[in-house]
Design an enzyme around this catalytic site. Structure first.
Site, PDB file in Angstrom:
ATOM      1  N   GLU A  79      25.259 -19.060  23.564  1.00  0.00           N
ATOM      2  CA  GLU A  79      25.314 -18.147  24.715  1.00  0.00           C
ATOM      3  C   GLU A  79      26.626 -18.426  25.445  1.00  0.00           C
ATOM      4  OE1 GLU A  79      22.795 -16.764  28.656  1.00  0.00           O
ATOM      5  OE2 GLU A  79      22.078 -18.451  27.459  1.00  0.00           O
TER       6      GLU A  79
ATOM      7  N   HIS B 246      26.874 -19.976  34.235  1.00  0.00           N
ATOM      8  CA  HIS B 246      27.802 -20.561  33.266  1.00  0.00           C
ATOM      9  C   HIS B 246      29.090 -21.007  33.967  1.00  0.00           C
ATOM     10  CE1 HIS B 246      25.841 -19.186  29.378  1.00  0.00           C
ATOM     11  NE2 HIS B 246      25.118 -18.602  30.310  1.00  0.00           N
TER      12      HIS B 246
ATOM     13  N   HIS C 190      18.822 -11.348  27.531  1.00  0.00           N
ATOM     14  CA  HIS C 190      18.043 -11.221  28.776  1.00  0.00           C
ATOM     15  C   HIS C 190      18.352  -9.924  29.535  1.00  0.00           C
ATOM     16  CE1 HIS C 190      21.614 -13.167  30.373  1.00  0.00           C
ATOM     17  NE2 HIS C 190      21.190 -14.399  30.137  1.00  0.00           N
TER      18      HIS C 190
ATOM     19  N   ARG D 153      24.365   7.734  36.644  1.00  0.00           N
ATOM     20  CA  ARG D 153      25.590   8.322  36.108  1.00  0.00           C
ATOM     21  C   ARG D 153      26.266   7.411  35.080  1.00  0.00           C
ATOM     22  NH1 ARG D 153      26.464   9.447  41.681  1.00  0.00           N
ATOM     23  NH2 ARG D 153      25.900  11.597  42.180  1.00  0.00           N
TER      24      ARG D 153
ATOM     25  N   GLY E 278       8.512 -13.301  36.151  1.00  0.00           N
ATOM     26  CA  GLY E 278       8.298 -12.701  37.463  1.00  0.00           C
ATOM     27  C   GLY E 278       9.437 -12.914  38.424  1.00  0.00           C
TER      28      GLY E 278
ATOM     29  N   ASP F 182      14.058 -18.518  27.910  1.00  0.00           N
ATOM     30  CA  ASP F 182      15.264 -18.934  28.647  1.00  0.00           C
ATOM     31  C   ASP F 182      15.000 -20.249  29.374  1.00  0.00           C
ATOM     32  OD1 ASP F 182      17.953 -18.713  29.318  1.00  0.00           O
ATOM     33  OD2 ASP F 182      17.554 -17.603  31.158  1.00  0.00           O
TER      34      ASP F 182
ATOM     35  N   SER G 160      19.153 -19.823  37.336  1.00  0.00           N
ATOM     36  CA  SER G 160      19.727 -20.411  36.126  1.00  0.00           C
ATOM     37  C   SER G 160      18.758 -20.453  34.952  1.00  0.00           C
ATOM     38  CB  SER G 160      20.243 -21.832  36.401  1.00  0.00           C
ATOM     39  OG  SER G 160      19.244 -22.637  36.980  1.00  0.00           O
ATOM     40  N   GLY G 161      17.479 -20.192  35.175  1.00  0.00           N
ATOM     41  CA  GLY G 161      16.536 -20.206  34.059  1.00  0.00           C
ATOM     42  C   GLY G 161      15.135 -20.547  34.532  1.00  0.00           C
TER      43      GLY G 161
END
Length: 387
Positions: A139, A151, A226, A237, A259, A285, A319-320
């Site tokens: 990733e 990151h 993700h 648009r 969630g 993740d 972050s996860g």
């Protein structure tokens, strides 16, 4: 992974995701599925030792294509010296219902990436107990600075074939999936090059327009990392990367169902627009504190705080998670977003298909889960049945 059984096993009256009506699964003494047959085609002389699951769902275990660590070890921190912890992680993941996974290396230095790849390359050929390592998910580090999320910016790299070769080094054969921002390569050369190496290209941490994403799909990208997170939102648009992905018949999007990363309402829209498991798959993740209690933990040179399974940097950046993959299945059902069958497919069959593996069919190892739906409490639980 699968232990040979003493005797063949028949499982009867099973609901199998992706199959109509009740099924009978025949598992041979090597622990391999020999047949999946409709119950109404089975004769009356069923073996007395058959396991009658009385209409419960039977599936393969989950496959997690984006998991960053567990039990305190972040996969970018893997070395030859601590690789034994990875063996413990494979057993832990097996215990939480995962059959296979892609250790995910987030953006870090090229030296650390190659050190981790080397450690994983040494382990993959061994006879692994627990969940199987199916390859590596890189990733980064070819991500858009504006959508880098957690990151570290100092390790982001330009997306060129030369930089890709430098990052992969001698370990291209270990890498199964790479997440990149396609707009960073105006030449259009990198995606075909990665595909020539057998690496699945996933788009993410990107500012790509729908036109740029569509071009990337034409060049060979087949996944999105993700969905909704680290990309522009859907706009009436400019549908952007996500809009291009969910309307493309050959692209599958990973998504997180904790969630926090995406609201349940938006997940409901996503599932309806993407034809559910035909265009989507669940990922955890999960970060290195997976399997550990809430608290403050090191994360590269920084710290993350985990509360109720959600991890954030000190500045609040998401972050996860630290929730196992199958919690996402339970959440989807609990929130009323989809039925039990679809939720199970999203964690078991769909991620396999995203990387070219079969779902639950004959000749597969019978690493089977039995799912229980409690009509009174509206709770979905599971346990390992075989494997």
């Amino acid at each position: 992974m699968t232990q040979a059984t003493q005797n063949p096993v028949d499982i009867i009256n099973a609901r199998v995701p992706g199959y109509k009506d009740l099924q009978m699964l025949l598992v041979n003494q090597e622990g391999i599925i020999e047949q999946i047959l409709p119950m109404d085609t089975v004769g009356k002389d069923i073996c007395a030792s058959a396991i009658d699951v009385v209409g419960d769902w039977i599936s393969l275990g989950g496959v997690d294509l984006q998991i960053n660590g567990a039990l305190g070890l972040a996969f970018p921190d893997l070395t030859a010296e601590n690789a034994h912890i990875l063996q413990k992680i494979t057993q832990f993941l097996w215990n939480v219902g995962v059959d296979g996974f892609l250790p995910t290396l987030v953006t870090t230095s090229v030296e650390k990436i190659q050190r981790s790849l080397a450690a994983i390359a040494d382990i993959i050929p061994s006879k692994q107990a627990g969940a199987k390592i199916l390859g590596v998910h890189l990733e980064g580090p070819f991500l858009n600075y504006q959508k880098r999320g957690a990151h570290p910016a100092e390790y982001l790299l330009p997306l060129t074939i030369d930089e890709v070769k430098r990052v992969l080094g001698d370990y291209a054969h270990v890498v199964k999936v790479i997440t990149l921002a396609p707009e960073l390569d105006p030449t259009g050369e990198v995606i075909p090059y990665l595909r020539s190496l057998g690496i699945t290209v996933s788009l993410g941490h990107s500012q790509a327009t729908s036109a740029q994403a569509q071009l990337a799909f034409e060049l060979g990208a087949t996944m999105v990392t993700h969905a909704f997170n680290a990309m522009p939102p859907l706009h009436h648009r400019e549908p952007g990367l996500l809009g291009a992905a969910i309307t493309h018949p050959d692209v599958m999007c990973g998504f997180i169902a904790d969630g926090e990363h995406v609201s349940p309402t938006m997940l409901q829209i996503l599932l309806r627009a993407s034809y559910e498991e035909k265009g989507l798959f669940l990922v955890s993740d999960a970060l290195s504190p997976l399997g550990l209690p809430d608290g403050v933990y090191p994360w590269d040179s920084r710290q993350i705080e985990v509360k109720n399974g959600t991890a954030r940097l000190a500045d609040g950046t998401l972050s996860g998670t630290t929730l196992p993959l199958l919690v996402g299945v339970q959440n989807l059902v609990k929130w009323g977003i989809c039925d039990v069958e679809t939720a199970i497919l999203l964690a078991t069959t769909a991620p396999r298909q995203a990387i070219g593996l079969p779902g639950i069919v004959k000749s597969q190892a019978a690493n089977l889960l039995r799912w229980y739906w409690d009509e009174e409490t509206k709770e979905l639980t599971w346990q390992r049945l075989l494997g």
